[in-house]
Design an enzyme around this catalytic site. Sequence first.
Site, PDB file in Angstrom:
ATOM      1  N   GLU A   1     -47.707   0.303 -27.487  1.00 30.71           N
ATOM      2  CA  GLU A   1     -47.028  -1.221 -26.775  1.00 30.71           C
ATOM      3  C   GLU A   1     -45.791  -0.772 -26.507  1.00 30.71           C
ATOM      4  O   GLU A   1     -45.057  -0.603 -27.724  1.00 30.71           O
ATOM      5  CB  GLU A   1     -47.183  -2.584 -27.706  1.00 30.71           C
TER       6      GLU A   1
ATOM      7  N   ASP B   1     -47.946  -2.225 -32.064  1.00 35.99           N
ATOM      8  CA  ASP B   1     -46.670  -2.923 -31.973  1.00 35.99           C
ATOM      9  C   ASP B   1     -45.150  -2.694 -31.250  1.00 35.99           C
ATOM     10  O   ASP B   1     -45.062  -2.334 -32.474  1.00 35.99           O
ATOM     11  CB  ASP B   1     -46.564  -4.805 -32.790  1.00 35.99           C
TER      12      ASP B   1
HETATM   13  C1  BGC Z   1     -45.773  -9.242 -29.312  1.00 39.83           C
HETATM   14  C2  BGC Z   1     -45.351 -10.430 -29.491  1.00 39.83           C
HETATM   15  C3  BGC Z   1     -44.226 -10.329 -30.679  1.00 39.83           C
HETATM   16  C4  BGC Z   1     -43.555  -8.926 -30.559  1.00 39.83           C
HETATM   17  C5  BGC Z   1     -42.984  -9.205 -32.336  1.00 39.83           C
HETATM   18  C6  BGC Z   1     -44.831  -8.200 -29.274  1.00 39.83           C
HETATM   19  O1  BGC Z   1     -44.952  -6.915 -28.750  1.00 39.83           O
HETATM   20  O2  BGC Z   1     -47.047  -8.582 -28.687  1.00 39.83           O
HETATM   21  O3  BGC Z   1     -46.466 -11.416 -29.732  1.00 39.83           O
HETATM   22  O4  BGC Z   1     -43.705 -10.854 -30.722  1.00 39.83           O
HETATM   23  O5  BGC Z   1     -44.530  -7.947 -30.231  1.00 39.83           O
HETATM   24  O6  BGC Z   1     -44.126  -8.471 -32.733  1.00 39.83           O
END
Ligand code: BGC
Length: 544
Positions: free
Chosen positions: A242, A200
């Site tokens: 991500e 993440d």
């Molecule tokens: C996740 C979100 C989250 C954020 C903070 C992201 O990019 O997909 O759902 O709120 O990270 O953890």
Amino acid sequence: MIDLWYKDAVFYEVYIRAYHDSNADGHGDLAGLTEKLDYLKELGVDCLWLLPIYPSPLKDDGYDIADYYGVHSTYGSVDDFKTLVDEAHARGLRIIADLVLNHTSDQHPWFQAARQDKDSPYRDYYVWSDSDQKYTGTRIIFTDTEPSNWSWDEAAGQYFWHRFFATQPDLNFDNPAVREEMKKVAKFWLDMGIDGFRADAVPYLIEREGTGNENLPETHEYLKELRAFIDQHYPGRVLLCEANMWPEDVRPYFGDPSIPGQAEFQMGFHFPIMPRIFMALKKGDVSDMVEIINRTPPIPAECQWCTFLRNHDELTLEMVTEEERQWMWQHYAPEPRMKLNLGIRRRLAPLLDNNRRKIELANSILFTLTGSPIIYYGDEIGMGDNIWLDDRNGVRTPMQWNPDPSAGFSDAAPEGFYAPVIDSTPYGPDSVNVADQQADPKSLLNTIQKMIAIRKQYKAFGWGDFKWIDTGTAAVAAYRRKYKDERLLIFNNLTDQIQTVSIPVARVTNVYPIDILGNRRLPPLENGYLSLMLAPYRYLWLRI
Ligand code: BGC
């Protein structure tokens, strides 16, 4: 030899709370998902990505972790998790979990210790300042709720840094202890046999004055360190990145796997292509997709992009220009409640006017573009959304398994559900549900299942090269996928008009195309030319 299974896998994103409730408490749970593995196997997906399952006050739906080594009580136990992994593996399904590195919950014992005692070893686990004027060049991500990336903590007598909600303090990755802690976390879940992680929010790990605090070299250094650790102890496990960034900024997150210690992620989401698919569908013009794909740098052979149409967040418009963002809002978020931060909180089917042909077309693009596709739970049956729920909850409603008012999600009384089942026409469970669609050979579910099955018969989708085909009209998204002797031509008519195209394909005679989805032979090429008449929103996957 390391198995590069993710190169041509189909992923499925599961929000545990929404999926299936096995113990009638109104919350989906791990055992509930285990009961639905046969459904997922039949759908044909290869790997499940689980949103965070850890103990959490759920201020950011589990992305605010209070304990990295447990399972949130309503989701079950670590034993349930093991059972899920075993049962998935027994069916040939893989599982990746969310790895949230950048921040913890403010309820995490580390943060509690840190704020209460300046001399605690945990103080330096977080990023503190006496002033909120540090790092002023950093953008705010949750623009609708957060006025600043700094929040004052009374007990600590200092400001702490957070890129997301103020309930999610950022960890300090300059601290070697934090770097080791997060490897231990990874180890714990990898020891349970999972196949990897979706990591993440990785661009934000490290802060440096005078920068935008995103994609810093020091951040890449840590990610290399983490990957090296995983490769050493768990070779073959996959890391999916991500980073909601432009393609040229995502490229470094793959690192250089040919040099020891220089690899980072095997996979990365391709964020910018996503809004451009929606632009193409609305404009009836492929140009924006072409531009971004042509701008995408090559990645190492063992790496793979991950493509998606929707996910658990708002449809992000961070990777478009201001003008394009306004255009997207105007066309896809006509009501103010549909907007959230820099995005749109709606699901696939409502975004595409619940128009079956457009929904299929979008999926045709998803399954044939370069990269491994991810399906967001519920989109395979065309679920709707509820814009009246706060934050991103409107796209996280209970999965609709059958036509009952409870949607077959849970045996609890519906008032006790974590969120209401969608009940707006035409998206309620009486019209959108798995059971009915399973029984109907022409349903969206069966169409998607077929697309996945056909996709799996051809290496070209996961391994092949990608080349745009010039059809002379921007109204058709046409491209070639080629791997060894497999040659596929994909045509997507982006408009509500009939489109005719004619392209040179082969010099030799007696060449005929096969429609691989329809399993039929088309007439042989005339003088080496392929001529097609495409009905509105028609897609064709051809093998030559
Ligand atoms: C996740 C979100 C989250 C954020 C903070 C992201 O990019 O997909 O759902 O709120 O990270 O953890």
